[in-house]
Design an enzyme around this catalytic site. Sequence first.
Site, PDB file in Angstrom:
ATOM      1  CD  GLU A 141      -2.488  -1.315   2.691  1.00 42.78           C
ATOM      2  OE1 GLU A 141      -3.475  -2.057   2.757  1.00 42.78           O
ATOM      3  OE2 GLU A 141      -2.026  -0.696   3.671  1.00 42.78           O
ATOM      4  N   PRO A 142       1.665   1.458  -1.025  1.00 43.49           N
ATOM      5  CG  PRO A 142       2.645   1.518  -3.145  1.00 43.49           C
ATOM      6  CD  PRO A 142       1.814   0.647  -2.243  1.00 43.49           C
ATOM      7  N   GLY A 143       1.988   4.944  -0.485  1.00 39.73           N
ATOM      8  CA  GLY A 143       1.351   6.245  -0.693  1.00 39.73           C
ATOM      9  C   GLY A 143       2.430   7.272  -0.992  1.00 39.73           C
TER      10      GLY A 143
ATOM     11  CE1 TYR B 242       2.832  13.866  12.126  1.00 40.18           C
ATOM     12  CE2 TYR B 242       3.011  14.874   9.962  1.00 40.18           C
ATOM     13  CZ  TYR B 242       2.291  14.142  10.883  1.00 40.18           C
ATOM     14  OH  TYR B 242       1.058  13.676  10.557  1.00 40.18           O
TER      15      TYR B 242
ATOM     16  CB  CYS C 185      -1.909  34.427  13.853  1.00 36.55           C
ATOM     17  SG  CYS C 185      -2.527  35.642  12.712  1.00 36.55           S
ATOM     18  CD  GLU C 186       0.422  28.035  15.851  1.00 35.76           C
ATOM     19  OE1 GLU C 186      -0.793  28.042  15.634  1.00 35.76           O
ATOM     20  OE2 GLU C 186       1.091  27.004  15.947  1.00 35.76           O
TER      21      GLU C 186
END
Length: 424
Positions: A286-288, A325, A352-353
């Site tokens: 199931e490669p994404g 991450y 705004c971060e």
Amino acid sequence: MASNSVVDQVWPLSARWTDGELRIGGIGVTELARTYGTPVYVLDEDDFRARCAAWTAAFPDADIHYGGKAFLAPAVVGWLRELGLSLDVCSGGELAVARRGNMPPGRVVFHGNNKSVAEIRRAVEWGVGCFVLDSFHELDRVARAARGRGVRQAVMVRVKPGVEADTHASWATGGERTKFGLSMASGGAAEAVRRVVAEPALDLVGLHSHIGSQIFDLGSFRTAAERMVAFLRTVEREHGVTIDKLDLGGGLGVPYLPGEKDAPAPADLAEVLRAAVPDDVRLALEPGRSIVAATTVAVYEVGTVKGRYVSVDGGMSDNPRPATYGAAYTAVLASRASVAAPGDFTVVGKHCETGDILADGIDLPRDVRPGDLIAMPCSGAYQRSAAGNYNMIPRPPVVAVRDGVARVIVRRETEEDLLRLYVG
Ligand code: LLP
């Protein structure tokens, strides 16, 4: 990256540089930005097709289910259909995209640790090829839905193989403590198999494991495969059944930065798995990310330059990966040549971060200025599909390019689209 040809593996196959301008699929980014606005995600369709073909060529006797969560659109479903791949979906929404893209339902595998009763019913009614069962509750629900339709539903059981892959903790899914699957070690998986075999409305076609995502170590795949094969043989012996299929999930890693370690190719994985999986067991994968990540370049326009900060017109809403991450990306000036000396910059978004950083410690020419286009490669996986609307910023379009022709496959979201959700 002012060379004339792009050879690094983080760029799509058709990427070229002409007089300092990046071209993808034969079209310059300046023209793409003028026509479609920015930010824009530019997907090299031939590259997507080539990467699918690399998987089917490496595994001629296996089923390749593209992991739709990485990026999905009806046009993508069409390419998969044409190229003979199947599709892994993990929600009713992804299932709806599969339907819109006319995927034959038999080629869809339905994943997820908490599929709702309504999602299960819709999938059974549509004739979805296979459910990957993740809990006893789900097992009962799928059996009930199948009985209700008078069908026998094909299922796999998701097994925790007890493999701790070397990756970000959020993406490791093969260990005992993950929320996904049923434990091989504590007997949960064996009990699920027993119940499926005893349930006339369910047809056990295979076992499934997925050890995680962004994995470079083929040894982890080998260990998982060996454990799953041993478990499969035990189950066959104990229940007097034959289990045709072993689905070993996705997860092959890709490099995000130029010069980063080489990613194993599908053919390398095939070699490892061929040694671990006997011929009479049909493999599925199931490669994404390894299909879609490098096919797509995110193109932003610079709005302001302030000291080391180069602010672009997107950010953590269209690419949440750096903020979520700590994922690292590269960024280059893509719309013109510059002879200015390189400076050390941080490419930030418009949210705004303070953590809204797209790429840190990046060499850009010191004359980088408003109106310049910045390209970020390897933007195809888990970016547009994971994009949100923080700060009410509409999500960018995805434009597929091929042989000098561009086609919008996901249109730009508008403020009107966002306002439509409000009541009152
Ligand atoms: N199969 C299953 C059951 C999965 O959960 C996944 C990914 C795949 C296949 C595809 O894995 P791939 O080949 O793309 O690594 N949002 C994170 C990644 C989460 C992966 C989720 N599952 C990121 O941005 O890196």
